[in-house]
Design a protein around this motif. Structure first.
Motif, short mmCIF file in Angstrom:
data_model
loop_
_atom_site.label_atom_id
_atom_site.label_comp_id
_atom_site.label_asym_id
_atom_site.label_seq_id
_atom_site.Cartn_x
_atom_site.Cartn_y
_atom_site.Cartn_z
N THR A 76 -9.94 0.45 9.70
CA THR A 76 -9.91 1.57 10.64
C THR A 76 -9.93 2.90 9.91
O THR A 76 -10.64 3.84 10.29
N ALA A 77 -9.12 2.99 8.83
CA ALA A 77 -9.07 4.23 8.06
C ALA A 77 -10.43 4.57 7.47
O ALA A 77 -10.87 5.73 7.46
N GLN A 124 -12.74 5.88 10.22
CA GLN A 124 -12.30 7.19 10.71
C GLN A 124 -12.69 8.30 9.73
O GLN A 124 -13.13 9.38 10.13
N ILE A 134 -6.79 -4.69 8.76
CA ILE A 134 -7.17 -4.03 10.02
C ILE A 134 -7.09 -2.52 9.88
O ILE A 134 -8.04 -1.78 10.20
N TYR A 135 -5.95 -2.00 9.38
CA TYR A 135 -5.78 -0.55 9.29
C TYR A 135 -6.60 0.04 8.15
O TYR A 135 -7.00 1.22 8.21
N MET A 162 0.02 4.07 8.71
CA MET A 162 0.31 2.66 8.91
C MET A 162 0.14 1.87 7.62
O MET A 162 0.93 0.96 7.31
N LEU A 163 -0.88 2.21 6.82
CA LEU A 163 -1.07 1.54 5.55
C LEU A 163 0.13 1.77 4.62
O LEU A 163 0.60 0.85 3.94
N ARG A 217 -3.39 8.59 11.18
CA ARG A 217 -2.56 7.52 11.73
C ARG A 217 -2.78 6.21 10.97
O ARG A 217 -1.82 5.49 10.66
N SER A 218 -4.00 5.90 10.61
CA SER A 218 -4.30 4.66 9.88
C SER A 218 -3.69 4.69 8.49
O SER A 218 -3.13 3.69 8.02
N ALA A 226 -2.54 -7.04 8.70
CA ALA A 226 -2.41 -5.65 9.17
C ALA A 226 -3.06 -4.68 8.18
O ALA A 226 -3.67 -3.68 8.57
#
Length: 230
Positions: A29-30, A33, A25-26, A59-60, A55-56, A22
């Motif tokens: 994504t971060a 973005q 992945i995030y 989540m991190l 949001r990323s 995870a």
């Protein structure tokens, strides 16, 4: 509560693996973005990229918090669970029900040897989950050092227990009682200690149970011992 702590300790490797995936992945994504935010020329694009990046990052942060809680639980809280609360995954070792002649009442250090009991000794032949001290038919007094090996594949924990014998078989109503446990593998070393002054002098069966992270365990190493008066 104790069951949850032991479950986290047993499956911490999988938890870390999932959190690591995870995190990748995030994190990816971060990165994209924030890159999109820097390159955006229009207000709508910038706002969309900013929301995605925020949001990323959130989540991190959540992943890091869960990883920290898992580490604290597996390292400090789970080992503090009393040994008596740790389940023995295998059924109680079979003690043969063949009648035997009752042994004479225990009369102190000069008593005769232990009666022949229907205890299965084959578990002690497992070199990675066995006792070396005390030995079969040992006579114990005071504080005793317990030695052996507890180093099975995917090791989780070990514990050693005792049960009272009567005529070579478990005394009526007797159950296996945990003495102590450990969460670090041991190879031909000290597993712990047993203060025999806390039990009534007499005949007992003593066993070592070693469990892996999936809750499985080889056949316990079981021996007969006699506790002498202090």
């Amino acid at each position: 509560m104790e069951e949850a702590l032991l479950l986290i300790q047993a499956y911490q490797t999988w938890i870390y693996a999932i959190l690591g995936l995870a995190l990748l992945i995030y994190g990816r994504t971060a990165f994209y973005q924030w890159k999109a935010l820097r390159l955006a020329e229009f207000g709508l694009e910038r706002e969309r990229a900013r929301r995605g990046a925020t949001r990323s990052v959130a989540m991190l942060a959540w992943i890091m918090v869960v990883a920290a809680l898992t580490f604290l639980t597996a390292t400090f809280l789970s080992p503090a669970v009393p040994a008596a609360m740790r389940p023995t995954p295998l059924p109680t070792v079979s003690l043969l029900a063949t009648p035997v002649t009752p042994a004479p009442a225990f009369a102190g250090p000069a008593a005769t040897g232990l009666p022949e009991a229907g205890l299965d000794p084959t578990g002690c032949e497992n070199a990675v989950a066995t006792l070396t001290s005390p030995a079969q038919d040992a006579e114990l007094r005071g504080s005793v050092t317990v030695e052996g090996t507890a180093n099975i594949a995917n090791f989780a924990f070990y514990k050693y227990e005792y049960i009272s014998l009567a005529g070579g078989n478990p005394a009526p109503g007797a159950v296996w009682r945990a003495i102590s446990a450990g969460t670090d593998p041991v190879v031909e070393g000290e597993l712990g200690a047993w203060d025999t002054t806390l039990v009534t002098p007499g005949d007992y069966a003593f066993r070592l149970v070693v469990t892996d992270t999936a809750g499985n365990a080889p056949l316990p190493c079981v021996i007969r011992i006699r506790v002498l008066p202090e």
